[in-house]
Design a protein around this motif. Sequence first.
Motif, short mmCIF file in Angstrom:
data_model
loop_
_atom_site.label_atom_id
_atom_site.label_comp_id
_atom_site.label_asym_id
_atom_site.label_seq_id
_atom_site.Cartn_x
_atom_site.Cartn_y
_atom_site.Cartn_z
N LEU A 17 0.84 -1.20 0.00
CA LEU A 17 0.00 0.00 0.00
C LEU A 17 0.87 1.25 0.00
CD1 LEU A 17 -1.55 -2.37 1.68
CD2 LEU A 17 -3.03 -0.52 2.43
N GLY A 18 0.60 2.14 -0.95
CA GLY A 18 1.33 3.40 -1.00
C GLY A 18 0.91 4.37 0.08
N GLY A 19 -0.26 4.19 0.63
CA GLY A 19 -0.82 5.05 1.67
C GLY A 19 -2.28 4.71 1.83
N CYS A 169 8.13 2.78 -4.24
CA CYS A 169 7.98 4.19 -3.88
C CYS A 169 6.54 4.43 -3.43
CB CYS A 169 8.32 5.09 -5.06
SG CYS A 169 8.07 6.86 -4.72
N PRO A 170 6.32 4.62 -2.13
CA PRO A 170 4.98 4.95 -1.64
C PRO A 170 4.70 6.45 -1.74
CG PRO A 170 6.47 4.75 0.21
CD PRO A 170 7.29 4.47 -1.04
N HIS A 171 3.49 6.85 -1.43
CA HIS A 171 3.11 8.27 -1.35
C HIS A 171 3.50 9.06 -2.61
CE1 HIS A 171 2.48 7.28 2.84
NE2 HIS A 171 3.78 7.09 3.04
N LEU A 172 3.26 8.47 -3.77
CA LEU A 172 3.79 9.03 -5.01
C LEU A 172 3.43 10.50 -5.20
CD1 LEU A 172 5.24 8.58 -7.71
CD2 LEU A 172 3.05 7.79 -8.65
N LEU A 173 2.19 10.87 -4.99
CA LEU A 173 1.76 12.26 -5.11
C LEU A 173 1.47 12.87 -3.74
CD1 LEU A 173 -0.72 12.01 -8.14
CD2 LEU A 173 1.73 12.54 -8.18
N GLY A 174 1.40 12.04 -2.72
CA GLY A 174 0.99 12.52 -1.40
C GLY A 174 2.08 13.24 -0.64
N GLU A 175 3.35 13.07 -1.04
CA GLU A 175 4.44 13.76 -0.37
C GLU A 175 5.30 14.49 -1.39
OE1 GLU A 175 4.95 10.67 3.40
OE2 GLU A 175 6.62 10.96 2.01
N GLU A 176 5.62 15.72 -1.09
CA GLU A 176 6.38 16.55 -2.02
C GLU A 176 7.73 15.92 -2.35
OE1 GLU A 176 8.00 21.19 -2.40
OE2 GLU A 176 6.91 20.51 -0.61
N GLY A 177 8.05 15.90 -3.63
CA GLY A 177 9.35 15.44 -4.07
C GLY A 177 9.44 13.97 -4.39
N ARG A 178 8.43 13.19 -4.05
CA ARG A 178 8.52 11.74 -4.26
C ARG A 178 8.67 11.40 -5.75
NH1 ARG A 178 9.17 7.66 -0.21
NH2 ARG A 178 8.31 8.50 1.71
N PRO A 192 16.57 0.49 -9.16
CA PRO A 192 16.16 -0.33 -10.30
C PRO A 192 14.71 -0.01 -10.68
CG PRO A 192 16.00 -1.60 -8.29
CD PRO A 192 16.60 -0.27 -7.90
N THR A 193 14.16 -0.77 -11.61
CA THR A 193 12.75 -0.59 -11.98
C THR A 193 11.90 -0.55 -10.71
OG1 THR A 193 13.04 -1.68 -14.11
CG2 THR A 193 10.81 -1.61 -13.20
N THR A 194 11.05 0.48 -10.63
CA THR A 194 10.34 0.79 -9.39
C THR A 194 8.83 0.78 -9.60
OG1 THR A 194 12.17 2.15 -8.58
CG2 THR A 194 10.00 2.53 -7.59
N HIS A 195 8.11 0.18 -8.67
CA HIS A 195 6.65 0.29 -8.64
C HIS A 195 6.28 1.36 -7.61
CE1 HIS A 195 6.75 -3.45 -10.91
NE2 HIS A 195 5.50 -3.18 -11.25
N ALA A 196 5.54 2.36 -8.08
CA ALA A 196 5.19 3.50 -7.25
C ALA A 196 3.68 3.59 -7.11
CB ALA A 196 5.74 4.79 -7.87
N ALA A 197 3.22 3.82 -5.91
CA ALA A 197 1.78 3.90 -5.63
C ALA A 197 1.47 5.19 -4.88
CB ALA A 197 1.33 2.70 -4.82
N GLY A 220 -6.92 6.91 -8.66
CA GLY A 220 -5.67 6.54 -7.98
C GLY A 220 -4.57 6.27 -9.00
N LEU A 221 -3.35 6.64 -8.67
CA LEU A 221 -2.23 6.52 -9.61
C LEU A 221 -1.26 5.43 -9.18
CD1 LEU A 221 -0.78 7.60 -12.14
CD2 LEU A 221 0.40 9.24 -10.66
N ALA A 222 -0.92 4.55 -10.13
CA ALA A 222 0.09 3.51 -9.92
C ALA A 222 1.00 3.49 -11.14
CB ALA A 222 -0.57 2.16 -9.73
N LEU A 223 2.31 3.43 -10.89
CA LEU A 223 3.27 3.49 -11.99
C LEU A 223 4.33 2.40 -11.86
CD1 LEU A 223 4.19 7.32 -12.05
CD2 LEU A 223 2.52 6.15 -13.53
N ARG A 224 4.85 1.98 -13.01
CA ARG A 224 6.11 1.25 -13.07
C ARG A 224 7.09 2.17 -13.77
NH1 ARG A 224 5.06 -2.07 -16.63
NH2 ARG A 224 6.58 -1.65 -18.27
N VAL A 225 8.21 2.44 -13.11
CA VAL A 225 9.19 3.40 -13.65
C VAL A 225 10.47 2.63 -13.94
CG1 VAL A 225 10.37 5.59 -13.26
CG2 VAL A 225 8.13 5.19 -12.20
N GLU A 226 10.91 2.68 -15.19
CA GLU A 226 12.11 1.95 -15.58
C GLU A 226 13.10 2.85 -16.31
OE1 GLU A 226 11.32 -1.18 -18.32
OE2 GLU A 226 10.09 0.05 -19.65
N ARG A 227 14.35 2.43 -16.32
CA ARG A 227 15.41 3.19 -16.99
C ARG A 227 15.52 2.74 -18.44
NH1 ARG A 227 21.88 3.14 -15.49
NH2 ARG A 227 22.41 5.14 -16.45
#
Length: 243
Positions: A17-19, A169-178, A192-197, A220-227
């Motif tokens: 859970l991201g939050g 990465c939790p709190h993707l939009l809920g905390e500044e700078g995430r 590495p490749t990150t799942h963000a919620a 609600g926003l969920a992402l997979r972020v890869e290089r």
Amino acid sequence: METTRRPHPARGTIVTLGGGGFSDSADGRSLLDDHLLELTGVTSPAVCFVPTASGDAVGYGERFEQGFAGRARTSVLSLFGQAPWGYTDPAMLLEQDLVYVGGGSTANLLAVWRHHGLPDILRRAAEQGTVLAGISAGMNCWFEASSTDSYGPLAPLSDGLGFLPGAACPHLLGEEGRRDSLRRWVAAGDLPTTHAADDHVAFVWRDGALVEAVGEVDNGLALRVERVGDRAVEHEIPVRRLR
């Protein structure tokens, strides 16, 4: 920092859970928490809250007990021996239908857990059918790496249990700078490749593979972020709205 990652994902169900959840609800009730109970497949499941990341904050544990009262058999594992629970052998986690890990300091959680033998116990619990879940630091801990504020400012932490692949990465939009910091770290190879919620969004995993993303709010926003090359590329993951 020396890590104790495992080379293979854990078997079983893990929900990250991201939050949100009981700790972010006026009445302690949450659709995400309802979904966790459903995943156990048990009418009155045994649910243990593990608030290590908060230093076993008493109010946090009491809020959990209030939120799950009447629909689960609750317990709190206090590795700090906090009253009113006292210290219990962590092997009691093997008797649970759901283990729910609270938020706080990811780095402190990992250090304390390793001293008390929780990584092996939790892996065994998952393998025998216990649902593992966690919010914020309780999301981060299951992965190989994470975005954390354990040391003050947000920073990448290349440490984790390795029950799940990549980073969290939790709190993707809920905390500044995430979100911005996550893009930088993935682009630079620091994560590495990150799942963000975002808050109120969760990922459901089974045997180390993503099953779906679910949410208790609209949009609600969920992402997979890869290089890719020297860039971080975001892939949005559909979020099923819980009702």
